[in-house]
Design a protein around this motif. Structure first.
Motif, PDB file in Angstrom:
ATOM      1  N   UNK A 132       0.832  -1.199   0.000  1.00  0.00           N
ATOM      2  CA  UNK A 132       0.000   0.000   0.000  1.00  0.00           C
ATOM      3  C   UNK A 132       0.871   1.255   0.000  1.00  0.00           C
ATOM      4  N   UNK A 133       0.622   2.133  -0.937  1.00  0.00           N
ATOM      5  CA  UNK A 133       1.419   3.351  -1.054  1.00  0.00           C
ATOM      6  C   UNK A 133       1.235   4.271   0.152  1.00  0.00           C
ATOM      7  N   UNK A 134       0.129   4.138   0.855  1.00  0.00           N
ATOM      8  CA  UNK A 134      -0.130   5.001   2.007  1.00  0.00           C
ATOM      9  C   UNK A 134       0.575   4.521   3.273  1.00  0.00           C
ATOM     10  N   UNK A 135       1.186   3.328   3.231  1.00  0.00           N
ATOM     11  CA  UNK A 135       1.844   2.803   4.425  1.00  0.00           C
ATOM     12  C   UNK A 135       3.152   3.548   4.663  1.00  0.00           C
ATOM     13  N   UNK A 136       3.362   4.142   5.852  1.00  0.00           N
ATOM     14  CA  UNK A 136       4.566   4.956   6.089  1.00  0.00           C
ATOM     15  C   UNK A 136       5.829   4.096   6.203  1.00  0.00           C
ATOM     16  N   UNK A 137       6.923   4.636   5.684  1.00  0.00           N
ATOM     17  CA  UNK A 137       8.261   4.034   5.797  1.00  0.00           C
ATOM     18  C   UNK A 137       8.333   2.639   5.152  1.00  0.00           C
ATOM     19  N   UNK A 138       7.486   2.368   4.178  1.00  0.00           N
ATOM     20  CA  UNK A 138       7.501   1.035   3.579  1.00  0.00           C
ATOM     21  C   UNK A 138       8.788   0.786   2.804  1.00  0.00           C
ATOM     22  N   UNK A 145      11.827   1.880   3.588  1.00  0.00           N
ATOM     23  CA  UNK A 145      12.863   1.531   4.567  1.00  0.00           C
ATOM     24  C   UNK A 145      12.677   0.100   5.064  1.00  0.00           C
ATOM     25  N   UNK A 146      11.446  -0.280   5.329  1.00  0.00           N
ATOM     26  CA  UNK A 146      11.174  -1.633   5.819  1.00  0.00           C
ATOM     27  C   UNK A 146      11.553  -2.674   4.773  1.00  0.00           C
ATOM     28  N   UNK A 147      11.254  -2.394   3.502  1.00  0.00           N
ATOM     29  CA  UNK A 147      11.630  -3.331   2.442  1.00  0.00           C
ATOM     30  C   UNK A 147      13.143  -3.451   2.323  1.00  0.00           C
ATOM     31  N   UNK A 148      13.858  -2.355   2.507  1.00  0.00           N
ATOM     32  CA  UNK A 148      15.327  -2.413   2.464  1.00  0.00           C
ATOM     33  C   UNK A 148      15.870  -3.281   3.594  1.00  0.00           C
ATOM     34  N   UNK A 149      15.241  -3.215   4.745  1.00  0.00           N
ATOM     35  CA  UNK A 149      15.668  -4.057   5.863  1.00  0.00           C
ATOM     36  C   UNK A 149      15.413  -5.534   5.551  1.00  0.00           C
ATOM     37  N   UNK A 150      14.287  -5.827   4.909  1.00  0.00           N
ATOM     38  CA  UNK A 150      14.012  -7.211   4.510  1.00  0.00           C
ATOM     39  C   UNK A 150      15.050  -7.703   3.493  1.00  0.00           C
ATOM     40  N   UNK A 151      15.359  -6.867   2.514  1.00  0.00           N
ATOM     41  CA  UNK A 151      16.363  -7.242   1.509  1.00  0.00           C
ATOM     42  C   UNK A 151      17.723  -7.434   2.169  1.00  0.00           C
ATOM     43  N   UNK A 152      18.041  -6.598   3.155  1.00  0.00           N
ATOM     44  CA  UNK A 152      19.307  -6.728   3.881  1.00  0.00           C
ATOM     45  C   UNK A 152      19.410  -8.097   4.552  1.00  0.00           C
ATOM     46  N   UNK A 153      18.274  -8.595   5.056  1.00  0.00           N
ATOM     47  CA  UNK A 153      18.291  -9.905   5.713  1.00  0.00           C
ATOM     48  C   UNK A 153      18.557 -11.042   4.736  1.00  0.00           C
ATOM     49  N   UNK A 154      18.345 -10.800   3.431  1.00  0.00           N
ATOM     50  CA  UNK A 154      18.655 -11.818   2.430  1.00  0.00           C
ATOM     51  C   UNK A 154      20.155 -11.931   2.188  1.00  0.00           C
ATOM     52  N   UNK A 155      20.886 -10.880   2.471  1.00  0.00           N
ATOM     53  CA  UNK A 155      22.317 -10.844   2.191  1.00  0.00           C
ATOM     54  C   UNK A 155      23.160 -11.249   3.388  1.00  0.00           C
ATOM     55  N   UNK A 156      22.676 -10.952   4.598  1.00  0.00           N
ATOM     56  CA  UNK A 156      23.462 -11.214   5.804  1.00  0.00           C
ATOM     57  C   UNK A 156      22.594 -11.915   6.840  1.00  0.00           C
TER      58      UNK A 156
END
Length: 291
Positions: A101-107, A109-120
């Motif tokens: 949802x485009x209205x969800x705040x800081x989405x 940043x949250x997706x970047x944190x999820x992607x980060x968990x795929x790498x480390x």
């Protein structure tokens, strides 16, 4: 009507031949294992390609099923697979919907944190210490909770949710539906393809998993099927083969017992795939196009 040229026919012929070779190379290990599991020891030792059993016998399967613990291992793996798929679909969909949802705040940043968990990741020892400190050792939760949300599945499902037209969701809001009602009544029914894909991936993963059970599960009555297969192939097949020699058995051997054990662990998950195959291509393609 377009008439194919000679070069086009040659190109198509080469493609067909290459695909046939690839299909044979892919299917032969399965056919070989199936043939070995249904063969007598004498036929199993014959050289050459093993495509069909010469004198089919189910003695190896009967011997494997007669072992103590296999029924409980099947039950444990079935419970793990069903529970794991349910948790994955629940937590992944609940996480992916707000992030779509485009209205969800800081989405972002949250997706970047999820992607980060795929790498480390923290590694095996920190994970073991975490499971122990949470009191999950020697329980089914130690096998279910760590993989409840996968960043890869989350991205696929979020992209699928984003592809659903906004007008459909807006119309539900006009009718007075909240976010939860929109999610359960509009989004999930339209997302059956991607849900089937994620269910297939997680189901196969849980069914084939054995290493985490070996680390976290100590009681033999809680072991999963793949650990039972590993123990049978590595340890008990020698004992069963020795027993067969002492009894002068001619219907099973070490090789046929190993093949039967592998087939018993493989066939259930293969039988499920045809029922959700029609959702598979559609779900993965729609879930991976939009970023």
């Amino acid at each position: 009507m377009h008439h194919r040229t000679r070069s086009e026919k040659i190109f198509d012929g080469i493609n067909i031949l290459a695909l046939l070779i690839l299909a044979f190379v892919t299917l032969y290990p399965f056919l070989y294992t199936l043939t070995m599991s249904l063969s007598t020891p004498v036929d199993a030792k014959l050289p050459g390609l093993h495509l069909f059993p010469m004198r089919p016998t189910l003695e190896s399967y009967e011997k494997v099923f007669a072992q103590s613990g296999i029924a409980q291992a099947f039950l444990n793996t079935g419970l793990r697979t069903v529970g794991g798929v349910a948790l994955v679909l629940l937590f992944t969909s609940l996480s992916a919907y707000p992030l779509s949802r485009k209205s969800f705040p800081h989405r972002s940043l949250i997706m970047k944190l999820y992607v980060f968990s795929m790498l480390f990741s923290g590694g095996l020892i920190p994970m073991y210490l975490l499971i122990r400190n949470l009191g999950l050792l020697n329980s089914m939760w130690a096998l279910l909770l760590p993989g409840a949300v996968s960043a890869f599945n989350l991205i696929i499902m979020r992209n699928f949710f984003q592809a659903i037209p906004e007008e459909i969701m807006d119309s539900s809001k006009i009718d007075g539906a909240g976010e939860l009602r929109t999610f359960t009544s509009i989004v999930l029914p339209l997302s059956l393809p991607v849900l089937a894909v994620v269910a297939l991936w997680s189901g196969v993963s849980h069914w084939n998993a054995w290493f985490d059970a070996m680390i976290y599960i100590h009681d033999m009555d809680k072991q999963v099927l793949q650990l039972f297969v590993r123990r049978t192939v590595i340890e008990e097949s020698d004992a069963l083969a020795t027993q067969a020699e002492l009894l002068h058995a001619t219907t099973y051997s070490k090789e046929t017992l190993k093949a039967a054990t592998v087939m018993i662990a493989t066939l259930p998950i293969l039988c499920v795939y045809p029922f959700i195959q029609r959702f598979f291509v559609k779900g993965i393609m729609l879930g991976s196009v939009k970023g």
